[in-house]
Design an enzyme around this catalytic site. Sequence first.
Site, mmCIF file in Angstrom:
data_model
loop_
_atom_site.group_PDB
_atom_site.id
_atom_site.type_symbol
_atom_site.label_atom_id
_atom_site.label_comp_id
_atom_site.label_asym_id
_atom_site.label_seq_id
_atom_site.Cartn_x
_atom_site.Cartn_y
_atom_site.Cartn_z
ATOM 1 C CE LYS A 150 39.508 -31.445 14.051
ATOM 2 N NZ LYS A 150 40.966 -31.600 13.915
ATOM 3 C CD GLU B 15 33.742 -26.794 18.306
ATOM 4 O OE1 GLU B 15 32.506 -26.962 18.243
ATOM 5 O OE2 GLU B 15 34.559 -27.734 18.334
ATOM 6 C CB SER C 280 45.337 -37.458 13.688
ATOM 7 O OG SER C 280 46.366 -36.490 13.691
HETATM 8 C C1 LIG Z 1 41.898 -31.508 14.922
HETATM 9 C C2 LIG Z 1 43.062 -32.389 14.712
HETATM 10 C C3 LIG Z 1 43.769 -32.958 15.782
HETATM 11 C C4 LIG Z 1 43.485 -32.653 17.217
HETATM 12 O O1 LIG Z 1 42.237 -33.027 17.690
HETATM 13 P P1 LIG Z 1 41.999 -34.265 18.652
HETATM 14 O O2 LIG Z 1 40.606 -34.084 19.111
HETATM 15 O O3 LIG Z 1 42.999 -34.165 19.771
HETATM 16 O O4 LIG Z 1 42.205 -35.489 17.868
HETATM 17 C C5 LIG Z 1 44.800 -33.827 15.491
HETATM 18 N N1 LIG Z 1 45.149 -34.112 14.232
HETATM 19 C C6 LIG Z 1 44.496 -33.568 13.170
HETATM 20 C C7 LIG Z 1 44.943 -33.923 11.810
HETATM 21 C C8 LIG Z 1 43.435 -32.694 13.373
HETATM 22 O O5 LIG Z 1 42.807 -32.166 12.321
#
Ligand SMILES: *Cc1c(COP(=O)(O)O)cnc(C)c1O
Length: 392
Positions: free
Chosen positions: A85, A107, A375
């Site tokens: 993020k 948000e 992610s």
């Molecule tokens: C917020 C988040 C997501 C989902 O958001 P995307 O916009 O689909 O990437 C996925 N993995 C983590 C670790 C997150 O914090």
Amino acid sequence: MIEKRFGEFGGAYIPELLVPVLKELETCFEKAVKSSEFQAKLDSYLSRYAGRPTPLYLAENLSRRLGNIKVYLKREDLLHTGAHKINNTIGQALLAKFMGKKRVIAETGAGQHGVATAAAAALLGLECEIYMGSKDAERQKLNVYRMNLLGAKVIKVSSGSKTLKDAINDALRDYTTNCNDTHYVLGSALGPHPYPGIVRHFQSVIGLEARKQVIEQEGRLPDYLVACVGGGSNAIGLFSHFMDDKDVKMVGVEAGGEGISTGRHAARISGDGKKGVLHGSLTYVLQDPFGQIRETHSVSAGLDYPAIGPEHAYLSTTRRVEYVHVSDSDALGGFHLLSTTEGIIPALESAHAIAYLPVLSGKCKKGDVAILNLSGRGDKDVEYVGRIEGLI
Ligand SMILES: *Cc1c(COP(=O)(O)O)cnc(C)c1O
């Protein structure tokens, strides 16, 4: 430069007052990305502050356990604030400065995007207010405090279901009123044009690095890319640099929750979403027969959103990307699988992608190569999982 529509999807279904605001945003964004000064600042913060480039790590133990498939992890979990993020929030906070704005709003659902925005705002000396559903704020007190520590004010929203979608409504309203000095840092590749393209741009650094790294380490492009899909930003960030490589297959993993038939899930494409407009964009939306937005469910807060980024809706209709879903219980399996094989505790969101690997490996030829976008890290989820499992 940024598409307004992806096939029939996307667009900007917004109140008239926002039209000039988003037009200005688009114009400034296009100017910013052409500015070498802007790009140099962004690169510098991403490397020296956030921790880029992130490693591409060959997970040998995990690959051995899976059998056929050779898995590389793109380690977005190692970034500052623990997930991808920050790529987007630093990009958009810099864009806010570039536009001469003094204040950012955002948000947040579970609080992850709020924390990443608050960090970027502190870094760049911007005022910061975060909209959060009051139900979410109650559930995520620690993240509310984190945002406060970082100097942000959290505004609790008690309309509707008191969760993320209501927070987005209020943030859009604030943006409309205060656009002269305020930029709205939207958290995923969704919402009205030009947001899906802006967020994709700032997250595409993931795919840019991964492509270079896999060629260095493996000598060729991968056979598969796998990423979890909430709004869709980490997935589109990885996928975007491989779109024209027809032999690279891509899989987006949605939250199957307690099963599609129970209605308690967040699988918009691979489940039972229908075309509709939410938060300014035409896409697949979980809705009841009257078009009312359904309550969604996932063990992972980051995947728990009733709509999906419009580019993903489009990529599903062209079949360039395959969308699948993984249940809560399988995601918990993925959480343990990566922890025990590699000593890496994944975010529950990323654990959905991990949990799909055994299925994928079953369909693969021996030696097929996959890049999985890790992610985020799982520290935020450890207590929650321990409680679900009755172990703490
Ligand atoms: C917020 C988040 C997501 C989902 O958001 P995307 O916009 O689909 O990437 C996925 N993995 C983590 C670790 C997150 O914090």
